[in-house]
Design a protein around this motif. Structure first.
Motif, PDB file in Angstrom:
ATOM      1  N   THR A 333       0.852  -1.189   0.000  1.00 14.96           N
ATOM      2  CA  THR A 333       0.000   0.000   0.000  1.00 14.96           C
ATOM      3  C   THR A 333       0.883   1.231   0.000  1.00 14.96           C
ATOM      4  O   THR A 333       2.028   1.195   0.492  1.00 14.96           O
ATOM      5  N   ILE A 335       1.140   5.630   0.595  1.00 14.04           N
ATOM      6  CA  ILE A 335       0.586   6.789   1.300  1.00 14.04           C
ATOM      7  C   ILE A 335       1.214   8.042   0.703  1.00 14.04           C
ATOM      8  O   ILE A 335       2.444   8.129   0.561  1.00 14.04           O
ATOM      9  N   THR A 358       5.033   9.177  -2.916  1.00 11.91           N
ATOM     10  CA  THR A 358       4.417   8.304  -1.917  1.00 11.91           C
ATOM     11  C   THR A 358       5.481   7.578  -1.109  1.00 11.91           C
ATOM     12  O   THR A 358       6.661   7.541  -1.474  1.00 11.91           O
ATOM     13  N   LYS A 460      -6.931   1.949   6.403  1.00 15.06           N
ATOM     14  CA  LYS A 460      -6.950   3.301   5.842  1.00 15.06           C
ATOM     15  C   LYS A 460      -8.213   4.077   6.208  1.00 15.06           C
ATOM     16  O   LYS A 460      -8.365   5.226   5.789  1.00 15.06           O
ATOM     17  N   LYS A 461      -9.100   3.470   6.990  1.00 23.15           N
ATOM     18  CA  LYS A 461     -10.186   4.248   7.550  1.00 23.15           C
ATOM     19  C   LYS A 461      -9.671   5.237   8.599  1.00 23.15           C
ATOM     20  O   LYS A 461     -10.362   6.185   8.960  1.00 23.15           O
ATOM     21  N   ARG A 463      -7.939   8.174   8.875  1.00 18.41           N
ATOM     22  CA  ARG A 463      -7.811   9.120   7.772  1.00 18.41           C
ATOM     23  C   ARG A 463      -6.436   9.776   7.666  1.00 18.41           C
ATOM     24  O   ARG A 463      -6.163  10.451   6.676  1.00 18.41           O
ATOM     25  N   GLN A 466      -5.022   8.729   4.609  1.00 15.89           N
ATOM     26  CA  GLN A 466      -5.636   9.207   3.374  1.00 15.89           C
ATOM     27  C   GLN A 466      -5.219  10.633   3.040  1.00 15.89           C
ATOM     28  O   GLN A 466      -5.516  11.133   1.960  1.00 15.89           O
ATOM     29  N   THR A 467      -4.540  11.294   3.986  1.00 15.94           N
ATOM     30  CA  THR A 467      -4.117  12.674   3.754  1.00 15.94           C
ATOM     31  C   THR A 467      -2.748  12.707   3.095  1.00 15.94           C
ATOM     32  O   THR A 467      -2.068  11.678   2.976  1.00 15.94           O
TER      33      THR A 467
END
Length: 499
Positions: A333, A335, A358, A460-461, A463, A466-467
Motif C-alpha cells: 500500500t 501513502i 508516496t 486506511k479508515k 484518515r 488518506q491525507t
C-alpha cells in the motif's frame, strides 16, 4: 485573665509580681443599691464606645474588666460616696488641673476630720436626730456630690465635643464600609456567575470527559470500541512515556492521548486540534512528537507473527479446502506525501502507479484477518518484488508454508529457495484461454486473497493515511502506520470464521 487597663487611651498593663507600681481594680458589682450606683458611675466615667449596649452582654464583658489606680486621685478607690475617688476621674484625654484634684481631696479630708472631732447626739430628743453642725456637714457632702456630678457631666460634654470630629470621620468611614460591602457583594455575585459560565464552557470545550461515556463518539474519534480499551491503552502509554512527559501543558494524560488518536483517526491538522482544545499549536506539536513514537512502541506488540499451529487452529472455513497450508496473504500500500525539495528524495518517492510522491509499505495478514507483519516505509518508486525481498518478510516464512499474493509479486523462485510456495492467480500470457481448473483455482484464490485488501482498507479508515503527509511529519509516518495497524488488530476481524 486580662492584664490591660480598660480605661480609654490607657496603656498600663499588669507587670510580674514584685514589679507592679500600679494597682488594678475590678468594676463594682451591683450587689447593693450603693454598689449599683457606684457601678453605673464607673461605667459612665470610663465611657467606652466598644462596650455592648445589651445589659447581659455588658455584664459578661465587665466580669473580666480591670481599671488601674492611675485613674484615681489618691491612687486607690473608695466605697465612701463623699470621697472623690468613689468614681474614677483621672483620664489621659481629660485636661484637669492638679490643684483642683488636690482641693477635692483636701475638702474630703476636712469633712472626715470634722466628723471625727464632733460627737453626734444619740438621744431621741434632738430635732430631726441631728444638730446644726451635722446639718452643715451634710450640706457640704451634698455640695461635694453635686459638684462631682456637674464635673462628670462637664467632662462627658467635653469628651462629646472633642469627639464630634472623630464621630463625623467614623460616619464617613461607616458609609465607605457600607459601600465597599455592597461592592464586595456584587463582585461575589459576578464571580459566582462567572464560575457558572466557566463550568458551562467546560462542558462545551472538547475533552475526554465529554465523550468517555458515549461509545459511538469514542469510536468515531479514536477507533477504540470501549472506555475500558481506552484506559488500558492509556496505562500502557503512560508507562512508555514516563521519562518523556510533555512539560508545560495543562492537558491531562487522557486528553493528550485523545489528541493523538483524533489525529490518527480523523487526520486533523495540528492547528485544528489546538483550536479544539484551546492550546497553542506548538503545544500540540510537542504532544504529537512525544506520544506517537510511544504509542507505536506499545501497539507494535499487537502485530505478531503467529506460529503455524496457531494459524491452523484459527483457519477460516474458506481456506480449509484449497488453502489450508496458507500462513500469510501479502500486498503493498502507498501513502501520499508532500513533494520533497531534495531532487534525489523526490525521484525516489515518486510513484508511477499513483502519479504522486508516496511512501510504500509491505503488509501481511494471517488467514484469519490479523495484521502479522508490516514493513518500514520505502520510497514509492520501489517495486513490489524488491520491497518483498528486502523488507524482512522472507525471513519469517518456513519450509512448507503457502503465501497468497497478487500477480505483481513475481518472487516465486526466491520463495521456492526457502521451501515456500507463492500462490498467485494464473497468467493468461502466452495462452488463449485458461483451463477450467485454472479458472476455478484463480477465482477461489482471488476470493481468499481479497481479504488483505479489505484489511488494508480498514486500516486506511484511519484518515491520517488518506491525507498528504507534510514533509515535516514524514519521520513520524512509520509510527503512524504501526499505530493504525495495531488499532486495526483491536477491531473485529474482516474474515468470517465459519463462512
Amino acid at each position: 485573665m486580662p492584664d490591660s487597663c480598660c480605661g480609654v487611651d490607657c496603656v498600663n498593663r499588669r507587670m510580674p509580681k514584685g514589679q507592679n507600681t500600679l494597682r488594678f481594680f475590678r468594676i463594682p458589682k451591683a450587689s447593693t443599691p450603693l454598689r449599683a450606683e457606684k457601678r453605673r458611675l464607673w461605667i459612665q466615667a470610663i465611657n467606652r464606645d466598644d462596650w455592648p449596649k445589651d445589659p447581659e452582654e455588658l455584664d459578661k464583658k465587665l466580669e473580666r474588666a480591670l481599671l488601674c489606680s492611675a485613674h484615681f486621685i489618691s491612687g486607690k478607690t473608695s466605697d465612701d460616696p463623699q470621697d472623690p475617688d468613689f468614681v474614677p476621674s483621672v483620664w489621659p484625654f481629660k485636661k484637669t488641673k492638679p490643684k483642683a484634684d488636690e482641693q477635692k481631696l483636701n475638702r474630703y479630708q476636712r469633712v472626715l476630720k470634722r466628723k471625727e472631732s464632733e460627737q453626734l447626739p444619740a438621744t431621741s430628743q434632738e430635732v430631726d436626730g441631728k444638730d446644726q453642725s451635722s446639718l452643715d456637714t451634710e450640706e457640704e457632702v451634698a455640695e461635694i456630690l453635686v459638684q462631682m456630678h456637674v464635673e462628670q457631666e462637664a467632662d462627658n460634654c467635653a469628651n462629646d465635643a472633642g469627639n464630634n470630629q472623630e464621630c463625623r470621620q467614623c460616619d464617613r468611614l461607616r458609609q465607605e464600609n457600607e459601600a465597599l460591602s455592597l461592592e464586595v457583594t456584587n463582585l461575589r455575585r459576578e464571580l459566582q456567575q462567572a464560575q457558572a459560565d466557566k463550568n458551562k464552557l467546560k462542558d462545551k470545550v472538547f475533552n475526554y470527559n465529554n465523550i468517555q461515556n458515549d461509545h459511538k463518539k469514542l469510536y468515531f474519534y479514536t477507533g477504540l470500541q470501549s472506555t475500558e480499551m481506552f484506559m488500558w491503552l492509556l496505562l500502557l502509554c503512560q508507562r512508555a512515556m514516563m521519562w518523556n512527559k510533555v512539560k508545560h501543558t495543562s492537558c491531562t494524560w487522557a486528553d493528550q492521548m485523545l489528541m493523538v488518536l483524533m489525529k490518527i483517526k480523523l487526520g486533523l491538522k495540528d492547528k485544528d486540534t489546538a483550536f479544539r482544545y484551546g492550546v497553542h499549536r506548538t503545544t500540540v506539536s510537542r504532544i504529537m512528537r512525544a506520544w506517537i513514537p510511544a504509542m507505536s512502541a506499545v501497539l507494535k506488540e499487537l502485530i505478531i507473527w503467529p506460529s503455524r499451529f496457531a494459524v491452523r487452529q484459527h483457519l477460516p472455513k474458506c481456506f480449509k479446502k484449497k488453502f489450508h497450508q496458507t500462513v500469510a496473504i501479502i500486498d503493498c500500500t502507498e501513502i501520499f506525501i508532500e513533494r520533497p525539495l531534495n531532487l534525489t528524495a523526490r525521484s525516489e518517492t515518486y510513484s508511477n502507479y499513483k502519479n504522486h510522491n508516496t511512501i510504500k509499505y509491505f503488509v501481511s495478514i494471517t488467514p484469519s484477518g490479523a495484521i502479522s507483519f508490516i514493513s518500514e516505509g520505502w520510497g514509492g518508486r520501489v517495486s513490489d518484488k524488491e520491497l518483498t525481498l528486502n523488507c524482512g518478510f522472507i525471513n519469517k516464512i518456513d519450509s512448507g508454508d503457502h503465501v497468497l499474493a497478487d500477480r505483481g509479486f513475481n518472487v516465486k523462485d526466491e520463495f521456492a529457495q526457502r521451501g515456500c510456495r507463492l500462490r498467485i492467480p494464473a497468467y493468461t500470457r502466452g495462452k488463449k484461454n485458461l483451463s477450467k481448473e485454472e479458472v476455478d483455482v484463480s477465482r477461489k484464490l482471488s476470493r481468499a486473497r481479497i481479504h488483505v485488501e479489505r484489511v488494508i482498507g480498514r486500516m486506511k479508515k484511519f484518515r491520517i493515511l488518506q491525507t498528504i503527509i507534510p514533509i515535516t511529519q514524514v519521520d513520524l509516518l512509520d509510527h503512524m502506520v504501526v499505530i493504525c495497524a495495531g488499532l486495526t488488530n483491536l477491531q473485529p476481524s474482516v474474515v468470517p470464521l465459519n463462512n
